[in-house]
Each structure stands twice: as structure tokens, then as C-alpha cells.
Design an enzyme around this catalytic site. Structure first.
Site, PDB file in Angstrom:
ATOM      1  N   TYR A 169      -2.680  10.517  -0.112  1.00 53.44           N
ATOM      2  CA  TYR A 169      -3.734  10.476  -1.116  1.00 53.44           C
ATOM      3  C   TYR A 169      -3.944  11.838  -1.777  1.00 53.44           C
ATOM      4  O   TYR A 169      -4.424  11.913  -2.907  1.00 53.44           O
ATOM      5  CB  TYR A 169      -5.034   9.964  -0.489  1.00 53.44           C
ATOM      6  CG  TYR A 169      -4.885   8.529  -0.043  1.00 53.44           C
ATOM      7  CD1 TYR A 169      -5.049   7.496  -0.960  1.00 53.44           C
ATOM      8  CD2 TYR A 169      -4.529   8.211   1.257  1.00 53.44           C
ATOM      9  CE1 TYR A 169      -4.885   6.171  -0.573  1.00 53.44           C
ATOM     10  CE2 TYR A 169      -4.357   6.895   1.659  1.00 53.44           C
ATOM     11  CZ  TYR A 169      -4.540   5.877   0.728  1.00 53.44           C
ATOM     12  OH  TYR A 169      -4.356   4.573   1.110  1.00 53.44           O
ATOM     13  N   ASP A 202       0.838  -1.195   0.000  1.00 51.57           N
ATOM     14  CA  ASP A 202       0.000   0.000   0.000  1.00 51.57           C
ATOM     15  C   ASP A 202       0.880   1.255   0.000  1.00 51.57           C
ATOM     16  O   ASP A 202       1.767   1.388  -0.824  1.00 51.57           O
ATOM     17  CB  ASP A 202      -0.976  -0.026   1.183  1.00 51.57           C
ATOM     18  CG  ASP A 202      -2.041   1.049   1.092  1.00 51.57           C
ATOM     19  OD1 ASP A 202      -2.893   0.970   0.189  1.00 51.57           O
ATOM     20  OD2 ASP A 202      -2.011   1.992   1.904  1.00 51.57           O
ATOM     21  N   HIS A 215      -5.079  -7.390   0.849  1.00 52.73           N
ATOM     22  CA  HIS A 215      -4.387  -6.132   1.096  1.00 52.73           C
ATOM     23  C   HIS A 215      -3.515  -6.170   2.353  1.00 52.73           C
ATOM     24  O   HIS A 215      -2.504  -5.478   2.421  1.00 52.73           O
ATOM     25  CB  HIS A 215      -5.428  -5.016   1.229  1.00 52.73           C
ATOM     26  CG  HIS A 215      -4.863  -3.635   1.259  1.00 52.73           C
ATOM     27  ND1 HIS A 215      -4.252  -3.058   0.175  1.00 52.73           N
ATOM     28  CD2 HIS A 215      -4.810  -2.701   2.254  1.00 52.73           C
ATOM     29  CE1 HIS A 215      -3.854  -1.829   0.484  1.00 52.73           C
ATOM     30  NE2 HIS A 215      -4.178  -1.601   1.741  1.00 52.73           N
TER      31      HIS A 215
END
Length: 384
Positions: free
Chosen positions: A302, A196, A359
Site C-alpha cells: 500500500y 487483491d 473480496h
């Protein structure tokens, strides 16, 4: 064997870090309990009744999670965290001093490979606790082939948040983590494993930092490079691309209501795995975010990665990895892109496709991820 024998710093260390113990004030724990107890679960809706979770978590799941959270013992989690060797290092970056929290186990072997393990979102350093346990059961301090360093990325858990007076990017994080490794005495080179957000920091390290000599990833979200025929993908990869298309990228609202944070993060743990993790695991993760006030400070990457016009990390030619690159592919990852896409982003010398996992691979299948990383290092380190 516990962790105590693995606390001896390597003789090359430049700046010794300070020992750290997690200790959340009792008043904060009481406040969290009060907020959870007072929080109301929303009304019954069609969406909240769908047991296949096509619209997210169910109302029943959230009710059950709320009840269990009220009985949750954070002090037991703190005791577990503090059983590992925890440290804080002061890192100067761009004129600001940051505290970087990390876990580490050190080897006595002269040939030990320094290795970073970098967590993602909505995870934390706690993702790698199972792997650290596996390592101390498998090796002694004299036979451990690695020095393992597991930082809390800036803005996460017990590390300092990003600055308020300027933008803060993956490049800043990578520079700070590289400085940490130099301080610990690993200026001659180190390997990196990341998923990630951690994979994106690893990508920057591998692309532009000479000391990062071998990079292993288990996440590689990127657009179609445009020069690979779909017929070249196997069936698992075709299914993975369907899953990737379904993933599309609050802070203030989620930071004021613990039940909202639980719903948001809990849904990710349930949807991004192939087997639901225990409710205890999810509550531990959400409690860490809440008690360290880090949700709002953890999502800054992000801003960089999903701003229109920006190039994502893994397809960015600036961060092409011209050194050994390894990849572990898990089918329930949020964006399990094909091998030949990953191969366009670096010198892919190791690739392993798994039938299960998602994930949170370090939590879901720690033995599998550790074996991949060890096999990758055995293959590449002598020539990296």
C-alpha cells in the site's frame, strides 16, 4: 483421498524445497490468550450500536468475538494447515536470501498446467484451502490437470518479511515468485490466478515476465480510463462503481493489541462479502496474522500503490497484459469495476460476471472461482 499422493515433485524440478510444518510455540499462544482476555472493548457509542454496521463492526459483535477467541483452539488450525503439503524454498533476490512458504499439489500428468494462486490482504494462503480440497476430491494424481502452487507472499504468514534497508515493491515480489516457479521446474511457463494484492503481483507477472503465460484475476481496482460512456455499463456494473467510490484507502498500533487487529480485519471480512463468514473463519485469519507477526510487514504494497503520484497496478501501461487475460467479477468486491475498463488493461479473452460473492471469493464461493479458472485455462492454455 488425502494429499499424500499429490506430493511427488515433477521430474523437471530444479531445486527441491524443504518440507514445512506450522508450529507456533506454546508460550506465544499463552501470551495471545492473556492479551485477548485482558483487552477491553471500548465504551458504548451511537456508532457501535448501529446494527447495519454503517460505521463498522458493532460493539456486541466485538464482545462476542472476544469471548469466542478466548476459547479458540489454534492447534486445531495448525493440524489442518499441516494436513496440506507445505514447503519452504530459499529464494535469492537482490543479494538477500528469503524463505518463501507455499502449499503445493503436483500432478503426474505430463500435460499438467503449472498454476500459481496468489492471495491478497487481509487474507493469506489459507484462502485457497477450500479450492485445494475440491481439487483432490475431483481428480486423482494421474488426472489432475494442474500443478497448483499457493505461496505466502513475502511479509505474510510464514514467508520472510521484506528487507529493512531498502524499498520493496510489487516488482520484487513478482521476481521472487517467478524464481520460485523456475526452481519448481516450471521454467517453460505457468498460469496465474490472483485477487487483491495477489492480482497486482499477477499483473506484474503478466506484464513483464515471459514465463507467466495466462493471467486470471478477480480484482482490478483502477480509475475510470476516461474513454468509455457510462451507458455502456450494465446495472450490476453501475452498482459496482458506486461501491468502488465508497472504498478509500496503523501498523504499529494494530500490532500491539489483538482486539484492535480483530476489529480492523473483522470489519473487512464482514463488509467485503455478501454473506458474513463464520466468526471461526475470521478468528483463524486474525490469529494467523497475530501469531506470525505479519500485520506490520504485510501492508508494504500500500506504500507503493497509494503514494500520491504513483500509478496503480492495473492501469499501469508498463504492466499491460499482452497475453490471455481472464476476469471473474463479483458484486461485493471492494472495487468491482466494469468489464470494459478491465479490457483496457490487457487481452481480455474471458470474463464472467457473478450475482453473488465479494473480496474473499476463494473462501466465499470456491467452486465458482475454481470453475472460472478451469474454464479460462481450457480456453487459453493450448494457445498461450
Amino acid at each position: 483421498m488425502g494429499f499424500e499422493p499429490f506430493r511427488t515433485f515433477p521430474p523437471t524440478i530444479v531445486t527441491e524445497p524443504s518440507p514445512f510444518n506450522a508450529s507456533i510455540p506454546d508460550a506465544k499462544l499463552v501470551k495471545l490468550h492473556e492479551l485477548v482476555k485482558a483487552a477491553e472493548v471500548g465504551p458504548v457509542t451511537y456508532e457501535g450500536l448501529q446494527q447495519d454496521r454503517r460505521y463498522g463492526i458493532t460493539r456486541d459483535w466485538l464482545n462476542n468475538a472476544k469471548e469466542q477467541w478466548q476459547r479458540f483452539d489454534w492447534k486445531a488450525v495448525e493440524k489442518e494447515i499441516n494436513s496440506f503439503p507445505n514447503y519452504k524454498a530459499q529464494i535469492e533476490h537482490d543479494g538477500t536470501i528469503f524463505d518463501v512458504h507455499f502449499l503445493a499439489i503436483f500432478s503426474e500428468a505430463k500435460s499438467a498446467v503449472p498454476a500459481l494462486m496468489l492471495h491478497g490482504w487481509p487474507g493469506s494462503f489459507m484462502e485457497f484451502l477450500p479450492i485445494l480440497r475440491l481439487l483432490i476430491r475431483k481428480y486423482s494424481p494421474s488426472t489432475l490437470p494442474y500443478h497448483i502452487v499457493v505461496p505466502s507472499l513475502p511479509g505474510y504468514a510464514f514467508s520472510s518479511p521484506p528487507p529493512l534497508d531498502r524499498d520493496f515493491r510489487l516488482e520484487d515480489v513478482a521476481q521472487m515468485i517467478d524464481t520460485l516457479m523456475v526452481q519448481l521446474g516450471f521454467g517453460e511457463g505457468y498460469a496465474v490466478q490472483g485477487g487483491d494484492i495477489g492480482s497486482k503481483v499477477a499483473r506484474v507477472l503478466g506484464g513483464v515476465h515471459r514465463r507467466a503465460k495466462a493471467i486470471h484475476l478477480n480484482f482490478g481496482i483502477m480509475p475510470d480510463p476516461g474513454n468509455i460512456a457510462p451507458s455502456e455499463h450494465n446495472e450490476l456494473e453501475k452498482d459496482g462503481l458506486v461501491r468502488a467510490r465508497e472504498f478509500a484507502p496503523l501498523a504499529l498500533s494494530l500490532s500491539t493489541n489483538p482486539l484492535a487487529l480483530l476489529a480492523w480485519i473483522g470489519e473487512k471480512f464482514l463488509d467485503w462479502t455478501d454473506e458474513d463468514p463464520t466468526l471461526e473463519t475470521i478468528i483463524e485469519a486474525v490469529s494467523l496474522y497475530w501469531l506470525t507477526d505479519c500485520f506490520a510487514t504485510s501492508i508494504y504494497p500500500y506504500r507503493q500503490l497509494f503514494t500520491p503520484g504513483n500509478i496503480g497496478a492495473h492501469e499501469n501501461p508498463t504492466w499491460h497484459i499482452n497475453k490471455p487475460l481472464g476476469f471473474s467479477w463479483f458484486p461485493k468486491e471492494i472495487a468491482p469495476v466494469p468489464r470494459n475498463w478491465i479490457a483496457t488493461t490487457g487481452d481480455l479473452v474471458f470474463f464472467r460476471q457473478h450475482q453473488r460473492g465479494g473480496h474473499f471469493a476463494a473462501i466465499e464461493h470456491p467452486e465458482v472461482l475454481l470453475k472460472d479458472f478451469e474454464d479460462f485455462l481450457r480456453q487459453v492454455w493450448s494457445t498461450s
